[in-house]
Design a protein around this motif. Structure first.
Motif, PDB file in Angstrom:
ATOM      1  N   UNK A   1       0.832  -1.209   0.000  1.00  0.00           N
ATOM      2  CA  UNK A   1       0.000   0.000   0.000  1.00  0.00           C
ATOM      3  C   UNK A   1       0.866   1.258   0.000  1.00  0.00           C
ATOM      4  N   UNK A   2       1.945   1.281   0.786  1.00  0.00           N
ATOM      5  CA  UNK A   2       2.864   2.427   0.780  1.00  0.00           C
ATOM      6  C   UNK A   2       3.442   2.621  -0.626  1.00  0.00           C
ATOM      7  N   UNK A   3       3.800   1.520  -1.277  1.00  0.00           N
ATOM      8  CA  UNK A   3       4.329   1.609  -2.641  1.00  0.00           C
ATOM      9  C   UNK A   3       3.289   2.216  -3.577  1.00  0.00           C
ATOM     10  N   UNK A   4       2.059   1.754  -3.478  1.00  0.00           N
ATOM     11  CA  UNK A   4       0.980   2.282  -4.328  1.00  0.00           C
ATOM     12  C   UNK A   4       0.809   3.772  -4.079  1.00  0.00           C
ATOM     13  N   UNK A   5       0.814   4.167  -2.804  1.00  0.00           N
ATOM     14  CA  UNK A   5       0.669   5.589  -2.457  1.00  0.00           C
ATOM     15  C   UNK A   5       1.832   6.431  -2.969  1.00  0.00           C
ATOM     16  N   UNK A   6       2.985   5.793  -3.219  1.00  0.00           N
ATOM     17  CA  UNK A   6       4.163   6.490  -3.741  1.00  0.00           C
ATOM     18  C   UNK A   6       4.315   6.330  -5.255  1.00  0.00           C
ATOM     19  N   UNK A   7       3.259   5.864  -5.928  1.00  0.00           N
ATOM     20  CA  UNK A   7       3.274   5.824  -7.387  1.00  0.00           C
ATOM     21  C   UNK A   7       3.646   4.505  -8.030  1.00  0.00           C
ATOM     22  N   UNK A   8       3.944   3.493  -7.245  1.00  0.00           N
ATOM     23  CA  UNK A   8       4.242   2.170  -7.814  1.00  0.00           C
ATOM     24  C   UNK A   8       2.929   1.562  -8.296  1.00  0.00           C
ATOM     25  N   UNK A   9       2.921   1.090  -9.507  1.00  0.00           N
ATOM     26  CA  UNK A   9       1.702   0.497 -10.073  1.00  0.00           C
ATOM     27  C   UNK A   9       1.895  -0.929 -10.561  1.00  0.00           C
ATOM     28  N   UNK A  10       3.127  -1.317 -10.832  1.00  0.00           N
ATOM     29  CA  UNK A  10       3.410  -2.629 -11.414  1.00  0.00           C
ATOM     30  C   UNK A  10       4.172  -3.466 -10.389  1.00  0.00           C
ATOM     31  N   UNK A  11       3.666  -4.656 -10.113  1.00  0.00           N
ATOM     32  CA  UNK A  11       4.283  -5.559  -9.137  1.00  0.00           C
ATOM     33  C   UNK A  11       4.644  -6.872  -9.813  1.00  0.00           C
ATOM     34  N   UNK A  12       5.911  -7.276  -9.631  1.00  0.00           N
ATOM     35  CA  UNK A  12       6.425  -8.516 -10.216  1.00  0.00           C
ATOM     36  C   UNK A  12       6.593  -9.579  -9.136  1.00  0.00           C
ATOM     37  N   UNK A  13       5.949 -10.725  -9.338  1.00  0.00           N
ATOM     38  CA  UNK A  13       6.107 -11.873  -8.437  1.00  0.00           C
ATOM     39  C   UNK A  13       6.585 -13.059  -9.263  1.00  0.00           C
ATOM     40  N   UNK A  14       7.384 -13.910  -8.644  1.00  0.00           N
ATOM     41  CA  UNK A  14       8.009 -15.015  -9.350  1.00  0.00           C
ATOM     42  C   UNK A  14       7.181 -16.279  -9.479  1.00  0.00           C
ATOM     43  N   UNK A  15       5.990 -16.284  -8.903  1.00  0.00           N
ATOM     44  CA  UNK A  15       5.103 -17.428  -9.074  1.00  0.00           C
ATOM     45  C   UNK A  15       5.457 -18.654  -8.265  1.00  0.00           C
ATOM     46  N   UNK A  16       6.373 -18.553  -7.323  1.00  0.00           N
ATOM     47  CA  UNK A  16       6.737 -19.703  -6.498  1.00  0.00           C
ATOM     48  C   UNK A  16       5.782 -19.819  -5.308  1.00  0.00           C
ATOM     49  N   UNK A  17       5.852 -20.953  -4.618  1.00  0.00           N
ATOM     50  CA  UNK A  17       5.053 -21.121  -3.405  1.00  0.00           C
ATOM     51  C   UNK A  17       5.683 -20.277  -2.293  1.00  0.00           C
ATOM     52  N   UNK A  18       4.967 -20.093  -1.218  1.00  0.00           N
ATOM     53  CA  UNK A  18       5.488 -19.336  -0.088  1.00  0.00           C
ATOM     54  C   UNK A  18       5.290 -17.843  -0.263  1.00  0.00           C
ATOM     55  N   UNK A  19       6.374 -17.077  -0.123  1.00  0.00           N
ATOM     56  CA  UNK A  19       6.284 -15.625  -0.121  1.00  0.00           C
ATOM     57  C   UNK A  19       5.750 -15.082  -1.441  1.00  0.00           C
ATOM     58  N   UNK A  20       6.159 -15.647  -2.571  1.00  0.00           N
ATOM     59  CA  UNK A  20       5.657 -15.173  -3.867  1.00  0.00           C
ATOM     60  C   UNK A  20       4.132 -15.273  -3.936  1.00  0.00           C
ATOM     61  N   UNK A  21       3.596 -16.387  -3.493  1.00  0.00           N
ATOM     62  CA  UNK A  21       2.148 -16.596  -3.515  1.00  0.00           C
ATOM     63  C   UNK A  21       1.461 -15.599  -2.584  1.00  0.00           C
ATOM     64  N   UNK A  22       2.015 -15.411  -1.400  1.00  0.00           N
ATOM     65  CA  UNK A  22       1.449 -14.462  -0.443  1.00  0.00           C
ATOM     66  C   UNK A  22       1.474 -13.043  -1.016  1.00  0.00           C
ATOM     67  N   UNK A  23       2.584 -12.660  -1.634  1.00  0.00           N
ATOM     68  CA  UNK A  23       2.703 -11.323  -2.224  1.00  0.00           C
ATOM     69  C   UNK A  23       1.681 -11.134  -3.344  1.00  0.00           C
TER      70      UNK A  23
ATOM     71  N   UNK B   1      17.469 -17.870 -11.145  1.00  0.00           N
ATOM     72  CA  UNK B   1      18.250 -16.647 -11.029  1.00  0.00           C
ATOM     73  C   UNK B   1      17.957 -15.703 -12.192  1.00  0.00           C
ATOM     74  N   UNK B   2      17.765 -16.253 -13.386  1.00  0.00           N
ATOM     75  CA  UNK B   2      17.429 -15.427 -14.553  1.00  0.00           C
ATOM     76  C   UNK B   2      16.091 -14.724 -14.326  1.00  0.00           C
ATOM     77  N   UNK B   3      15.120 -15.459 -13.777  1.00  0.00           N
ATOM     78  CA  UNK B   3      13.824 -14.870 -13.453  1.00  0.00           C
ATOM     79  C   UNK B   3      13.968 -13.744 -12.441  1.00  0.00           C
TER      80      UNK B   3
END
Length: 162
Positions: A31-53, A113-115
Motif C-alpha cells: 500500500x505504501x508503494x501504491x501511495x508512492x506511485x508504484x503500479x506494477x508488481x512482479x512476483x516469481x510465481x513460487x510457493x510461499x512468499x511469492x504466492x502471499x505477495x 536466477x534469470x527470473x
C-alpha cells in the motif's frame, strides 16, 4: 516503467504461525508503494512468499484497479512436484494476473536466477522476506541492492517487534 515497479523475493517456507503477521506487513508495504506511485508488481510465481505477495496485490487491486500484477515464471514446468493445493492456488493467481510471462520453455540450471534478475532489472523497489544469508532470496536481495533498488525486508518487522 522501472520507476513505477516493485518486485518480490522471499522464502518458499514461512512458519504457518507467522503468515498472518507477514501478510499484514506485506500489505502495508505494498500500500505504501501504491501511495508512492508504484503500479506494477512482479512476483516469481513460487510457493510461499511469492504466492502471499501475489494474493496481497490482488486484494489491493480491488481498491486500486490501476495496480498491475505480473507473474514472471522461470520455466513452463515450474509447478512440477508441487502439491495439488499449491498448483490450484498458482492457477488461480495466474488467472487473475495482468500478465504471465514465462522466460523459458524448460527448467535449466540458473533459470530461477534469470527470473529474479529480470524482475530486479525492471523494478525500483524490492520487497523481500529474507531470514537467511544464503540461497536464492539472499542472492536476489544482494543483486537488487547492488542495482540500486530500495530494499524492504518484511522479516525486519519481526526483529523490531521482539
Amino acid at each position: 516503467m522501472k520507476n513505477i515497479s516493485c518486485c518480490f523475493t522471499g522464502h518458499r517456507e514461512i512458519n504457518p504461525e507467522d503468515v498472518p503477521f507477514v501478510a499484514e506487513k506485506l500489505s502495508e508495504e505494498i500500500l505504501k508503494c501504491i501511495e508512492n506511485g508504484i503500479r506494477r508488481f512482479y512476483a516469481g510465481g513460487a510457493i510461499g512468499f511469492d504466492t502471499l505477495a501475489a494474493r496481497c496485490v490482488l486484494a489491493l487491486k480491488e481498491e486500486y484497479p490501476d495496480t498491475e500484477l505480473h507473474i514472471i515464471m522461470p520455466c513452463e514446468n515450474q509447478t512440477r512436484g508441487w502439491s495439488e493445493e499449491n498448483k490450484a492456488a498458482h492457477s488461480d493467481i495466474l488467472s487473475k494476473a495482468d500478465e504471465v510471462k514465462c522466460l523459458s520453455d524448460n527448467y535449466y540450471t540458473g533459470c530461477m536466477q534469470a527470473r529474479n534478475r529480470y524482475m530486479v532489472e525492471n523494478s525500483s523497489v524490492c520487497i523481500s522476506y529474507l531470514t537467511k544469508t544464503a540461497g536464492g532470496s539472499a542472492y536476489t536481495v544482494n543483486y537488487a541492492r547492488k542495482s540500486g533498488l530500495e530494499i524492504i525486508n518484511i522479516a525486519d518487522y519481526f526483529q523490531a517487534s521482539n
